[in-house]
Design a protein around this motif. Structure first.
Motif, PDB file in Angstrom:
ATOM      1  N   UNK A   1      24.306  30.154  38.187  1.00 18.89           N
ATOM      2  CA  UNK A   1      24.949  29.152  38.601  1.00 18.89           C
ATOM      3  C   UNK A   1      25.972  29.600  39.351  1.00 18.89           C
ATOM      4  N   UNK A   2      26.446  29.113  40.620  1.00 21.64           N
ATOM      5  CA  UNK A   2      27.859  29.332  40.923  1.00 21.64           C
ATOM      6  C   UNK A   2      29.126  29.637  40.766  1.00 21.64           C
ATOM      7  N   UNK A   3      29.425  30.723  41.433  1.00 24.11           N
ATOM      8  CA  UNK A   3      30.821  31.424  40.774  1.00 24.11           C
ATOM      9  C   UNK A   3      32.196  30.371  40.811  1.00 24.11           C
ATOM     10  N   UNK A   4      33.241  30.870  40.334  1.00 22.63           N
ATOM     11  CA  UNK A   4      34.464  29.638  40.601  1.00 22.63           C
ATOM     12  C   UNK A   4      35.415  30.380  41.145  1.00 22.63           C
ATOM     13  N   UNK A   5      36.084  29.478  41.607  1.00 19.26           N
ATOM     14  CA  UNK A   5      37.290  30.470  42.456  1.00 19.26           C
ATOM     15  C   UNK A   5      38.600  29.931  42.069  1.00 19.26           C
TER      16      UNK A   5
ATOM     17  N   UNK B   1      42.408  29.197  44.030  1.00 17.62           N
ATOM     18  CA  UNK B   1      42.910  28.718  44.879  1.00 17.62           C
ATOM     19  C   UNK B   1      44.280  28.853  45.332  1.00 17.62           C
ATOM     20  N   UNK B   2      44.241  29.040  46.783  1.00 14.79           N
ATOM     21  CA  UNK B   2      46.346  29.621  46.532  1.00 14.79           C
ATOM     22  C   UNK B   2      46.662  28.713  47.073  1.00 14.79           C
ATOM     23  N   UNK B   3      47.887  28.021  46.301  1.00  9.05           N
ATOM     24  CA  UNK B   3      48.363  26.937  46.716  1.00  9.05           C
ATOM     25  C   UNK B   3      48.805  26.972  48.013  1.00  9.05           C
ATOM     26  N   UNK B   4      49.060  28.282  48.574  1.00  8.27           N
ATOM     27  CA  UNK B   4      50.639  28.312  49.615  1.00  8.27           C
ATOM     28  C   UNK B   4      49.402  28.402  50.729  1.00  8.27           C
ATOM     29  N   UNK B   5      48.531  29.656  50.766  1.00  3.55           N
ATOM     30  CA  UNK B   5      47.997  30.002  52.294  1.00  3.55           C
ATOM     31  C   UNK B   5      46.307  29.036  52.060  1.00  3.55           C
ATOM     32  N   UNK B   6      46.119  28.304  51.160  1.00  2.00           N
ATOM     33  CA  UNK B   6      44.818  28.012  50.918  1.00  2.00           C
ATOM     34  C   UNK B   6      43.407  28.789  50.509  1.00  2.00           C
ATOM     35  N   UNK B   7      44.248  30.081  50.365  1.00  2.00           N
ATOM     36  CA  UNK B   7      43.061  31.066  50.693  1.00  2.00           C
ATOM     37  C   UNK B   7      42.227  31.432  49.258  1.00  2.00           C
ATOM     38  N   UNK B   8      40.781  31.374  49.466  1.00  2.00           N
ATOM     39  CA  UNK B   8      39.510  30.778  47.960  1.00  2.00           C
ATOM     40  C   UNK B   8      39.298  32.149  48.106  1.00  2.00           C
ATOM     41  N   UNK B   9      39.548  32.485  46.558  1.00  2.00           N
ATOM     42  CA  UNK B   9      39.036  33.823  45.847  1.00  2.00           C
ATOM     43  C   UNK B   9      37.853  33.259  45.031  1.00  2.00           C
ATOM     44  N   UNK B  10      36.774  34.326  44.661  1.00  2.86           N
ATOM     45  CA  UNK B  10      35.780  33.878  44.068  1.00  2.86           C
ATOM     46  C   UNK B  10      36.159  35.426  42.465  1.00  2.86           C
ATOM     47  N   UNK B  11      35.721  34.601  41.940  1.00  5.16           N
ATOM     48  CA  UNK B  11      36.117  34.699  40.037  1.00  5.16           C
ATOM     49  C   UNK B  11      34.676  35.389  39.588  1.00  5.16           C
ATOM     50  N   UNK B  12      33.923  36.744  39.046  1.00  7.27           N
ATOM     51  CA  UNK B  12      33.095  36.361  38.733  1.00  7.27           C
ATOM     52  C   UNK B  12      33.159  36.165  37.102  1.00  7.27           C
ATOM     53  N   UNK B  13      34.025  36.000  36.464  1.00  5.72           N
ATOM     54  CA  UNK B  13      34.387  36.320  34.829  1.00  5.72           C
ATOM     55  C   UNK B  13      33.796  34.701  34.675  1.00  5.72           C
ATOM     56  N   UNK B  14      33.139  34.255  34.028  1.00 11.66           N
ATOM     57  CA  UNK B  14      32.604  33.463  33.641  1.00 11.66           C
ATOM     58  C   UNK B  14      32.368  32.758  32.167  1.00 11.66           C
TER      59      UNK B  14
ATOM     60  N   UNK C   1      28.936  23.199  35.031  1.00 12.55           N
ATOM     61  CA  UNK C   1      29.969  22.703  35.302  1.00 12.55           C
ATOM     62  C   UNK C   1      31.017  22.901  37.177  1.00 12.55           C
ATOM     63  N   UNK C   2      31.969  23.078  37.370  1.00 14.58           N
ATOM     64  CA  UNK C   2      32.355  22.976  38.744  1.00 14.58           C
ATOM     65  C   UNK C   2      34.179  23.516  38.090  1.00 14.58           C
ATOM     66  N   UNK C   3      34.843  24.637  38.664  1.00 14.28           N
ATOM     67  CA  UNK C   3      36.373  25.064  37.847  1.00 14.28           C
ATOM     68  C   UNK C   3      37.129  26.032  39.209  1.00 14.28           C
ATOM     69  N   UNK C   4      38.017  25.500  39.202  1.00 12.02           N
ATOM     70  CA  UNK C   4      38.967  25.656  39.953  1.00 12.02           C
ATOM     71  C   UNK C   4      40.396  26.354  39.410  1.00 12.02           C
ATOM     72  N   UNK C   5      40.643  27.234  39.749  1.00 10.95           N
ATOM     73  CA  UNK C   5      41.773  28.073  39.550  1.00 10.95           C
ATOM     74  C   UNK C   5      43.280  27.446  40.203  1.00 10.95           C
ATOM     75  N   UNK C   6      44.220  27.454  40.054  1.00  9.58           N
ATOM     76  CA  UNK C   6      44.921  26.583  41.193  1.00  9.58           C
ATOM     77  C   UNK C   6      46.035  27.722  41.008  1.00  9.58           C
ATOM     78  N   UNK C   7      46.963  28.596  41.856  1.00  8.28           N
ATOM     79  CA  UNK C   7      48.373  28.809  41.591  1.00  8.28           C
ATOM     80  C   UNK C   7      48.755  29.997  42.492  1.00  8.28           C
TER      81      UNK C   7
END
Ligand SMILES: [Zn+2]
Ligand SMILES: [Zn+2]
Ligand SMILES: [Zn+2]
Length: 144
Positions: free
Chosen positions: A93-97, A99-112, A132-138
């Motif tokens: 399964x592809x990892x999740x991300x 997403x920084x709402x300010x600088x649009x940086x994408x950080x990978x999350x290994x935990x699933x 499934x496909x999931x992004x966390x915004x913050x």
């Protein structure tokens, strides 16, 4: 077979030639430093070493790679498509991300933790989930 060879095999299986620009792009994308980049950013980084590589070639091939499942496209609220080489492993399964709402940086999350949720949803809705496909915004550590 490593990811690069798998990507070449996908091209060959679909009767696409492994052209020089395609090889350059796939090898570039295989480097973890070159993840989550837009076509413009890929162009900026690649054109130093490969001055013949035009932006149109990059756009065209990234679109092809996406159609063939060689890359995964990530689209954020800014409307810019960013890419990463897909896992190309069966059932991995592809990892999740994040997403920084300010600088649009994408950080990978290994935990699933969604496997358990999938089981619950499958039972509740009599539905077979295959992905499934999931992004966390913050806000990232710099922006928060
Ligand atoms: Zn940020
Ligand atoms: Zn990623
Ligand atoms: Zn997941």
């Amino acid at each position: 077979m490593n990811r690069i060879d798998k990507a070449y095999k996908i091209l060959a299986d679909q009767a696409y030639k492994t052209t020089e620009p395609r090889r350059v792009l796939i090898e570039f994308l295989d480097d973890d430093k070159n993840k989550h980049l837009s076509c413009d950013e890929i162009y900026d980084r690649i054109s130093k070493d490969h001055p013949n590589m035009g932006i149109a070639t990059i756009y065209r091939n990234m679109q092809l790679f996406e159609e063939l499942g060689i890359v995964t496209k990530l689209t954020l609220d800014d409307g810019i498509s960013r890419y990463e080489l897909a896992n190309l492993e069966e059932d991995v399964h592809q990892h999740h991300h994040l997403v920084c709402l300010n600088c649009n940086k994408l950080i990978e999350v290994k935990e699933d933790l969604l496997g358990a949720l999938e089981v619950e949803i499958e039972q509740e809705h009599d539905f077979k989930i295959v992905d499934h496909d999931l992004k966390f915004y913050g806000y990232c550590s710099k922006c928060k």
